[in-house]
Structure formats: structure tokens, C-alpha cells
Design a protein around this motif. Structure first.
Motif, short mmCIF file in Angstrom:
data_model
loop_
_atom_site.label_atom_id
_atom_site.label_comp_id
_atom_site.label_asym_id
_atom_site.label_seq_id
_atom_site.Cartn_x
_atom_site.Cartn_y
_atom_site.Cartn_z
N LEU A 24 37.00 59.61 13.98
CA LEU A 24 36.55 60.35 15.16
C LEU A 24 37.39 61.62 15.34
N MET A 25 38.70 61.49 15.17
CA MET A 25 39.59 62.65 15.31
C MET A 25 39.29 63.72 14.26
N LYS A 26 38.96 63.30 13.04
CA LYS A 26 38.68 64.25 11.97
C LYS A 26 37.39 65.03 12.23
N GLN A 27 36.45 64.42 12.94
CA GLN A 27 35.15 65.06 13.19
C GLN A 27 35.20 66.08 14.32
N MET A 28 36.23 66.00 15.16
CA MET A 28 36.28 66.85 16.35
C MET A 28 37.15 68.07 16.13
N ASP A 29 37.01 69.04 17.03
CA ASP A 29 37.90 70.20 17.01
C ASP A 29 39.34 69.73 17.16
N LYS A 30 40.23 70.45 16.52
CA LYS A 30 41.63 70.03 16.43
C LYS A 30 42.29 69.84 17.79
N ASP A 31 41.89 70.65 18.76
CA ASP A 31 42.57 70.61 20.05
C ASP A 31 41.78 69.87 21.13
N LYS A 32 40.73 69.12 20.74
CA LYS A 32 39.91 68.45 21.76
C LYS A 32 40.65 67.30 22.43
N VAL A 33 41.19 66.38 21.64
CA VAL A 33 41.93 65.24 22.19
C VAL A 33 43.40 65.60 22.28
N VAL A 34 44.01 65.42 23.46
CA VAL A 34 45.42 65.75 23.62
C VAL A 34 46.30 64.52 23.82
N ILE A 35 45.66 63.36 24.07
CA ILE A 35 46.46 62.15 24.25
C ILE A 35 45.70 60.94 23.68
N VAL A 36 46.41 60.12 22.90
CA VAL A 36 45.84 58.92 22.31
C VAL A 36 46.62 57.71 22.80
N LEU A 37 45.90 56.68 23.23
CA LEU A 37 46.50 55.40 23.61
C LEU A 37 46.01 54.36 22.63
N THR A 38 46.92 53.76 21.87
CA THR A 38 46.49 52.85 20.82
C THR A 38 47.21 51.51 20.84
N ASP A 39 46.43 50.45 20.65
CA ASP A 39 46.96 49.10 20.51
C ASP A 39 47.52 48.93 19.10
N TYR A 40 48.19 47.80 18.84
CA TYR A 40 48.77 47.54 17.51
C TYR A 40 47.82 46.72 16.64
N ASN A 41 47.57 45.45 17.02
CA ASN A 41 46.78 44.55 16.18
C ASN A 41 45.29 44.88 16.27
N MET A 42 44.76 45.48 15.19
CA MET A 42 43.35 45.83 15.13
C MET A 42 42.88 45.68 13.68
N PRO A 43 41.60 45.39 13.47
CA PRO A 43 41.08 45.30 12.10
C PRO A 43 41.00 46.68 11.45
N LYS A 44 40.86 46.69 10.13
CA LYS A 44 40.65 47.90 9.32
C LYS A 44 41.89 48.81 9.26
N MET A 45 42.40 49.20 10.41
CA MET A 45 43.63 50.00 10.44
C MET A 45 44.37 49.69 11.73
N ASP A 46 45.64 49.25 11.64
CA ASP A 46 46.37 48.91 12.86
C ASP A 46 46.91 50.17 13.54
N GLY A 47 47.49 49.99 14.71
CA GLY A 47 47.94 51.12 15.51
C GLY A 47 49.05 51.92 14.89
N ILE A 48 49.99 51.24 14.20
CA ILE A 48 51.12 51.96 13.60
C ILE A 48 50.66 52.84 12.44
N GLU A 49 49.73 52.33 11.64
CA GLU A 49 49.19 53.16 10.56
C GLU A 49 48.43 54.35 11.12
N LEU A 50 47.68 54.12 12.20
CA LEU A 50 46.95 55.22 12.84
C LEU A 50 47.92 56.29 13.32
N VAL A 51 49.01 55.88 13.99
CA VAL A 51 49.99 56.84 14.49
C VAL A 51 50.58 57.64 13.34
N SER A 52 50.93 56.97 12.24
CA SER A 52 51.51 57.65 11.07
C SER A 52 50.55 58.70 10.52
#
Length: 422
Positions: free
Chosen positions: A166-194
């Protein structure tokens, strides 16, 4: 114009709030004042859809306790209760209303500052988008509703992979804050943050980890991966307000610092330093592709006459008008900067020679037809001369030299014209 509603029967409190609003708000704000419930009812009836936030006392002389808060809530106006009655039995009931965001005691230190600062934060929130990432539908919806209460625009994703795409599809400056959980399927929160931190610096994106109270080890990993802060699960609205508000303030401070370094004080356009910094990568990219770019030097004709006839204040208005006219003709991706005085530079890529000729003629005509109304007695008009370098090049200084030569030719041949060296 944004509106803020102050409801309080104390003229002293109203005046103190007004003073702080003038200090805190960088843009014009329309302050509506009601000293009674009757006045509040009238103002809300007229302006309810335009009121961005209300600071409301629980006790007014012409109505029951808390009724003014119920009134603003019934019109979905974000409401900050500002009261000296902390022990009231109405307090807890009013805090359950969906538009009520906080209770601030008039008796606390810096209460005026906090109330106005919070109101300012609320009015700015509508400019920003938050992304909530959690595989729990229950929590996704709770976060979404609470963040929308804060007037943020909200997007949601059920796992890290969906969020990253979703972030890759949008303009670079559209989202300014992300709130993410840790335990999730496919990609966990720490990998997403990295992954996000590889593409977004802290001055562009704030990341909050969502974690249970006893999961300090995971929180540490989040912070090391690039998260800025955390929110405990389950959370309170107070915690969400404080954490999100604090991180948005930090992003804005970063942006303000960048703007001070990169933008011209008078016009708000990019400055010479930023133009050279950003154009280097653009020129290098197009040189590798063997694609021509256009660099134009734009100069106000006979600007000294404007200053001599009307004074430097009017001259400044004329300079600022250049930004409006040029921006009305160019794309958001084009790089436009003030080089100094009445001279500006414009870099354009991905444009053919014919389209480039049409564009600069459009800009020239736009200035020729433009009128700047100062007041009833003063209207100024002026033209510009434009020199353009259009070619494949890897040297920004060479391109600027060619555009300067073209500008000189435009001036010498009569002004109010475009000369292109390609």
C-alpha cells in the motif's frame, strides 16, 4: 478560513485563550466566542460545518451543567472541555461522548497553553493520513474510529505485506504516521518497520509499535528496527492522543527545519541551495537515459521601476506573485526555485521540445495577462523574460550558463519573450 469556537462565561479566560491562539497559530484563524449557551447555540447554528474544534466550559449561567458540551457533541464538533470543576459528577459522563477528546482543568499549570496547543493539533490533523496495521479486525476498527475522532485520515492493512504494498502505491508523502502490531501473517511488524525505514527517514514518517504491556523485549526490537514510539494494547484514548500528537509534532518540526534550510523566506519557493541539491540527481538520471531536460531562467522585466515607483513592499508582492503564476502552469514534479532578487529557475524533465515551447509561451502569456491588485488605487502589471537551455547534459552549471545567455538575448531583443537554446 478555519474556525475555533470558545464557549466560556469568563471574559478573562476568553481573552487569555485569544492571546495564546495568536501565538500558536501560524495561519489565520477565525475565533468565535460565546459567553452564554444561547450565544453558543446561535453560532453553532450558523457555522457548525466550519468549526474545526471547540474549547468549552462545563458551566454556563443560562443552562444546566455540561449542556454546552452536549451541544457541540451533537454537531460532531471536536470538543476540549476546559473547566475548573474537576470533581463534577458530569465529568465522566461527558468524557464518554464521541466528540469529546479531553478534559483540561483551568486550575492546572499551563492549562491555557495545553488547551490551545491541543486545539491547534486538532485543526492540523486533517492534513495527515495514518496507516493502521493489525491482523485483528477488532483492533483495526478501534484504532480507525479513534484516529478519525482526532480528524486524521485513516488507512488500514491486515498484515505487513499488505501495508508495505500500500505504501509503495501511494505518493511518498501521503502517509505520515504508521501504527503497526507485531504478530501478523506474511510479514510481521518488525520486518515492516525495517523495510519502511530503508525508504522513509524519520523526518518524513513516524512509526509507532503496538504491543502488549508485558512485551518489552519486542518493543526493544521495534525501536532498534526504526520505530519512534509505542502504544500499549489495550490502550486508552488519552494515550493515543498523547502518543500520536507528540509524533506528529516531531514530524512537523523536522519539516519546518527542512523548509528553513531549503525554502526562500519571502516567497516560500525552493531556494538556490536546494535547487542545486535536487537537480543534480535529476540531471544525472536523464543523462544516463540520454533524455534532454529544460532549465529556464525567468526574470521580471524592468523590476527596478516597480521598486522605484511603488516601494520595496510592493516589489516584494510582485516577486511573490511569480510563484502563483508559474505554479499555475507547471506540474507538481517540476522543480521551481528563487535564485535571488527577481530571478527564478525552473527545471523540467520528461518533456518534448514542442511541449516545452508551448509551456514557456503559456507562462509568458500568463504574466502578460496577469494583474496584481494591491488596493483600490494600485494595480500593477509586469512581464517576464525567459531564457531556456534544452539538451542532454550532465553539468548543471553549463545548463544554467546557457539559460542565462538565452535570457540575456530575450532582454536585449525587447523583453517579454522566450528564447530557447537547444
Amino acid at each position: 478560513m478555519k474556525k475555533i469556537l470558545l464557549i466560556d462565561d469568563s471574559k478573562v479566560i476568553i481573552n487569555l485563550l485569544k492571546i495564546k491562539i495568536d501565538e500558536y497559530f501560524s495561519e489565520d484563524i477565525d475565533i468565535l466566542v460565546a459567553l452564554t449557551y444561547k450565544e453558543a447555540t446561535k453560532l453553532i447554528g450558523e457555522y457548525s460545518s466550519d468549526i474545526g474544534v471547540a474549547i468549552v466550559d462545563m458551566n454556563l449561567p443560562d443552562t444546566k451543567e455540561g449542556k454546552a458540551v452536549v451541544l457541540t457533541n451533537s454537531h460532531n464538533i471536536p470538543t476540549i472541555i476546559f473547566s475548573g470543576d474537576e470533581q463534577s459528577t458530569m465529568h465522566s459522563k461527558l468524557m464518554q461522548l464521541h466528540s469529546v477528546l479531553d478534559f483540561i482543568s483551568k486550575n492546572s499549570t499551563n492549562s491555557i497553553d495545553y488547551a490551545v496547543g491541543f486545539a491547534n493539533r486538532m485543526l492540523r490533523n486533517s492534513l495527515y493520513t495514518a496507516l493502521v496495521v493489525d491482523d485483528s479486525k477488532l483492533y483495526r476498527e478501534k484504532f480507525r474510529k479513534d484516529l478519525e475522532r482526532l480528524k486524521l485520515n485513516v488507512l488500514t492493512a491486515q498484515d505487513g505485506q499488505e501495508a508495505y504494498e500500500l505504501m509503495k502505491q501511494m505518493d511518498k508523502d501521503k502517509v505520515v504516521i504508521v501504527l503497526t502490531d507485531y504478530n501478523m501473517p506474511k510479514m510481521d511488524g518488525i520486518e515492516l518497520v525495517s523495510k519502511l525505514r530503508q525508504e522513509y527517514k524519520r523526518d518524513a514518517l513516524s512509526i509507532l509499535a503496538i504491543s502488549s504491556n508485558d512485551d518489552m523485549k519486542t518493543l526493544t526490537r521495534f525501536i532498534k528496527a526504526g520505530a519512534d514510539d509505542y502504544i500499549h494494547k489495550p490502550y486508552s484514548l488519552d494515550e493515543l492522543i498523547v502518543r500520536v500528537g507528540s509524533n506528529l509534532n516531531t514530524v512537523e518540526l523536522f519539516k519546518k527545519s527542512k523548509d528553513l534550510a531549503n525554502k526562500d523566506f519571502l516567497t516560500g519557493a525552493y531556494n538556490r541551495r536546494y535547487f542545486f541539491e535536487i537537480s543534480s540527481s535529476v540531471i544525472a538520471k536523464n543523462y544516463r537515459k540520454e533524455q534532454p531536460i529544460a532549465i529556464a531562467t525567468i526574470d521580471i522585466d524592468k523590476f527596478k521601476l516597480i521598486n522605484d515607483k511603488y516601494g520595496h513592499d510592493i516589489g516584494d508582492i510582485a516577486i511573490k506573485e511569480v510563484i502563483k503564476v508559474v505554479h499555475s502552469c507547471i506540474r507538481a514534479s517540476d522543480i521551481f526555485a528563487r535564485f535571488g532578487g527577481e530571478e527564478f529557475c525552473l527545471l523540467i524533465e520528461d518533456i518534448s521540445l514542442e511541449n516545452m515551447k508551448r509551456l514557456f509561451e503559456k507562462i509568458r502569456v500568463a504574466f502578460e495577462n496577469n494583474r496584481v491588485v494591491i488596493d483600490d488605487d494600485v494595480t500593477i502589471k509586469y512581464t517576464v523574460s525567459i531564457g531556456v537551455a534544452y539538451r542532454v547534459s550532465k553539468d548543471i552549471n553549463q545548463m544554467l550558463k546557457i539559460s542565462d545567455e538565452a535570457l540575456y538575448e530575450a532582454k536585449e531583443s525587447g523583453r517579454n519573450r522566450v528564447v530557447i537554446h537547444s
